[in-house]
Motif scaffolding. Structure first.
Motif, PDB file in Angstrom:
ATOM      1  N   TYR A  59      -7.233   2.436   7.199  1.00 28.37           N
ATOM      2  CA  TYR A  59      -6.089   2.079   6.746  1.00 28.37           C
ATOM      3  C   TYR A  59      -5.699   0.224   7.519  1.00 28.37           C
ATOM      4  CZ  TYR A  59      -4.483   6.637   6.034  1.00 28.37           C
ATOM      5  OH  TYR A  59      -4.444   7.671   5.216  1.00 28.37           O
ATOM      6  N   TYR A  61      -7.166  -2.445   5.842  1.00 35.18           N
ATOM      7  CA  TYR A  61      -7.332  -3.558   4.760  1.00 35.18           C
ATOM      8  C   TYR A  61      -6.184  -3.116   3.884  1.00 35.18           C
ATOM      9  CZ  TYR A  61      -9.300  -4.756  -0.075  1.00 35.18           C
ATOM     10  OH  TYR A  61      -8.649  -6.544  -0.685  1.00 35.18           O
ATOM     11  N   TYR A  62      -5.403  -1.580   3.891  1.00 33.10           N
ATOM     12  CA  TYR A  62      -4.344  -1.428   3.011  1.00 33.10           C
ATOM     13  C   TYR A  62      -3.177  -1.776   3.532  1.00 33.10           C
ATOM     14  CZ  TYR A  62      -0.682   2.560   1.604  1.00 33.10           C
ATOM     15  OH  TYR A  62      -0.347   2.850   0.705  1.00 33.10           O
ATOM     16  N   SER A  65      -3.025  -4.989   2.885  1.00 36.08           N
ATOM     17  CA  SER A  65      -2.281  -5.642   1.593  1.00 36.08           C
ATOM     18  C   SER A  65      -0.753  -4.221   1.364  1.00 36.08           C
ATOM     19  CB  SER A  65      -3.185  -4.155   0.871  1.00 36.08           C
ATOM     20  OG  SER A  65      -3.000  -2.737   0.358  1.00 36.08           O
ATOM     21  N   GLN A  66       0.047  -3.791   1.654  1.00 35.84           N
ATOM     22  CA  GLN A  66       1.382  -2.701   1.675  1.00 35.84           C
ATOM     23  C   GLN A  66       2.007  -4.809   2.283  1.00 35.84           C
ATOM     24  OE1 GLN A  66       1.164   0.168  -0.357  1.00 35.84           O
ATOM     25  NE2 GLN A  66       2.056   0.322   0.636  1.00 35.84           N
ATOM     26  N   LYS A  71      -6.590 -10.346  -1.868  1.00 32.54           N
ATOM     27  CA  LYS A  71      -8.235 -10.431  -1.231  1.00 32.54           C
ATOM     28  C   LYS A  71      -8.541 -11.770  -0.451  1.00 32.54           C
ATOM     29  CE  LYS A  71     -11.518  -8.342  -3.007  1.00 32.54           C
ATOM     30  NZ  LYS A  71     -12.778  -8.093  -4.486  1.00 32.54           N
ATOM     31  N   ASN A 187      -5.064   9.812   7.885  1.00 36.83           N
ATOM     32  CA  ASN A 187      -4.889  10.586   6.545  1.00 36.83           C
ATOM     33  C   ASN A 187      -3.500  11.461   7.351  1.00 36.83           C
ATOM     34  OD1 ASN A 187      -5.260  10.884   3.943  1.00 36.83           O
ATOM     35  ND2 ASN A 187      -4.941  12.990   3.920  1.00 36.83           N
ATOM     36  N   ASP A 191      -0.373   9.813   5.479  1.00 34.86           N
ATOM     37  CA  ASP A 191       0.280  10.210   4.057  1.00 34.86           C
ATOM     38  C   ASP A 191       0.664  11.912   3.860  1.00 34.86           C
ATOM     39  OD1 ASP A 191      -0.929   7.985   2.952  1.00 34.86           O
ATOM     40  OD2 ASP A 191      -2.546   8.910   2.795  1.00 34.86           O
ATOM     41  N   PRO A 197       1.344   3.084   6.617  1.00 31.46           N
ATOM     42  CA  PRO A 197      -0.312   2.838   7.826  1.00 31.46           C
ATOM     43  C   PRO A 197      -0.262   2.329   8.972  1.00 31.46           C
ATOM     44  CG  PRO A 197       0.707   1.783   5.775  1.00 31.46           C
ATOM     45  CD  PRO A 197       2.284   2.890   5.910  1.00 31.46           C
ATOM     46  N   HIS A 283     -12.984   8.286  -1.580  1.00 32.03           N
ATOM     47  CA  HIS A 283     -13.241   7.460  -0.549  1.00 32.03           C
ATOM     48  C   HIS A 283     -13.346   8.421   1.086  1.00 32.03           C
ATOM     49  CE1 HIS A 283     -12.998   5.110  -3.253  1.00 32.03           C
ATOM     50  NE2 HIS A 283     -13.122   4.293  -2.961  1.00 32.03           N
TER      51      HIS A 283
END
Length: 453
Positions: A59, A61-62, A65-66, A71, A187, A191, A197, A283
């Motif tokens: 989590y 990278y995610y 990004s959130q 990038k 996860n 989720d 995250p 993934h």
């Protein structure tokens, strides 16, 4: 095509279970009750430390990004982590030899907990501080714990051969089973239960806090060279002199950097390799399959190291050669199988072949970890163990930073080809290490017989 993933995972699970259940007395090393208690305490702590690391992985990278970072911004955060590991981690790792390995392990827990806390902030500068703390923590994770274990094992008078038992089991649990469970639990938190995250980072902090409590209550302190006469610069000079004067240590450092550099590059490359046209691939499930492959490798390693007649230096030449071939598969499959041009869809036939090859590579990784630990325990001098181990990580971190910075500059086949060459070089250097080590043993035996004569 979904059945393919389940088939690969199921076959690997069956093989790992069969390997573990079919172990005979020949495959096991006879140990003592005090050693087993010591080993189980270390494995509990190591598993908690690795859980603290693995829970964050899926989590990072995610989460960035959130928070709305692109990038390039995220890439700079990752580079900061590896750069911090190279610069500050080397100093902190060296302090472990002088100030105490137990203290360094506690420092790992504290810095990584603080790094987890920074993930609650969407501020870029705060996240950057978190990455720097994470880089320092990574250096301690891969040096202080192993240094403490080797010193404490020897201090308690256990058989040196038994170290391989602890190493193999630590990788089987920490880099295999714990990684799979951590990925599934992360996860579930993020989720399935809808905590978002940041939740896996909070769970990681809890694991680290529990591990720290066990360290504080049950571990004794040990040192490399606690003498007050040596400052940090003197320690660095001593470690550098040990590497320069002993070819075996220099070769070991080069082998480790070549293999780990290829391994960390693979982490960035496997996703675009398996889904070059944005194919829909699971993934998380593939990651769990890789970790299962790593468990298979550590199970094979424990059998290999249980045989006193088989030298680590000998079989690792073959392991490096096999790993070099597996990372050539993306290049070979591009020649043999026409690449698909259809966007989306399920995994292609060529990528299925690559996935099988990548599983073999991960099995090689599973063999590599306990085997390199065994060689480090044999060749690296005790007084500067953590310092030298962090010296080995300097070229590795430089290499990974360069790869991260230029990841879009080269075709993926070039990157895999480069990694394959590095792994072949590691195999050649491993052969050289075996020759030098045997020559040293022969010289030592000759000197001893002359002295007795």
């Amino acid at each position: 095509m979904d059945a393919f993933y389940y088939l690969v995972f199921g076959c690997l699970a069956a093989v790992v279970a069969a390997m573990e259940l079919s172990k005979t007395s020949r495959d096991r090393v006879a140990t003592s009750s005090p050693f087993n208690a010591f080993k189980n305490n270390y494995l509990l702590v190591y598993s908690l430390m690795m859980a603290g690391d693995w829970l964050q992985g899926p989590y990072v990278y995610y989460l960035y990004s959130q928070y709305g970072f692109d990038k390039g911004d995220i890439g700079r955060l990752f580079i900061a982590g590896f750069g911090s590991s190279m610069l500050f981690g080397t100093v902190v790792g060296s302090l472990a030899d002088k100030q105490g390995r137990k203290r360094a392990c506690v420092t790992y827990c504290i810095t990584y907990i603080l790094s987890c806390i920074t993930k609650h902030s969407p501020e870029y500068k705060v996240l950057m501080v978190g990455r720097i703390l994470g880089g320092i923590s990574t250096s301690l994770l891969f040096s202080a714990f192993e240094s403490w274990l080797v010193a404490e094992h020897n201090k308690r008078g256990f058989d040196p051969q038994w170290l391989s038992v602890t190493f193999a089991k630590a990788i089987f649990l920490g880099n295999g089973l714990i990684a799979i469970v951590s990925g599934l639990f992360a996860n579930l938190l993020a989720d399935n239960l809808g905590f978002g995250p940041v939740a896996p980072f909070d769970a990681a902090a809890c694991c680290l806090a529990i591990g720290m409590a066990i360290i504080l209550s049950s571990w004794s302190e040990n040192y490399g060279d606690p003498s007050d006469s040596k400052d940090l610069i003197t320690q660095f000079k001593g470690a550098a002199a040990a590497i320069a004067s002993d070819e075996k240590i220099a070769l070991l450092g080069a082998i480790q950097s070549l293999f780990e550099g290829s391994m960390y590059t693979f982490v960035f490359l496997w996703t675009p390799a398996l889904s070059p046209n944005d194919e829909d691939i699971p993934h998380g499930f593939i990651f769990a399959t890789f970790m299962l492959s790593s468990m298979l490798g550590s199970s094979i390693a424990s059998r290999l190291m249980a045989r006193g007649t088989l030298k680590v230096e000998s079989y690792m030449q073959i392991v490096f050669a096999i790993s070099a071939f597996t990372l050539l598969l993306p290049i070979i499959s591009n020649f043999l199988v026409a690449p698909s041009t259809v966007k989306g869809g399920s995994i292609s036939f060529g990528s299925c072949i690559q996935l099988l090859g990548f599983c073999v590579f991960e099995a090689c990784v599973g063999i590599f970890w306990p085997s390199i630990m065994k060689m480090r325990s044999q060749y690296i001098p005790e007084e500067a163990r953590s310092t030298i181990m962090n010296f080995f990580r300097i070229p590795l971190n430089i290499f990974v930073c360069i790869v991260l910075y230029n990841v879009n500059a080269f075709p993926i086949t070039i990157m895999f080809g480069m990694c394959s060459i590095f792994l072949f070089m590691a195999s050649v250097l491993q052969r050289r290490l075996m020759v030098v080590a045997e020559s040293h043993k022969s010289t030592t035996r000759l000197d001893r017989s002359e002295g007795e004569g």
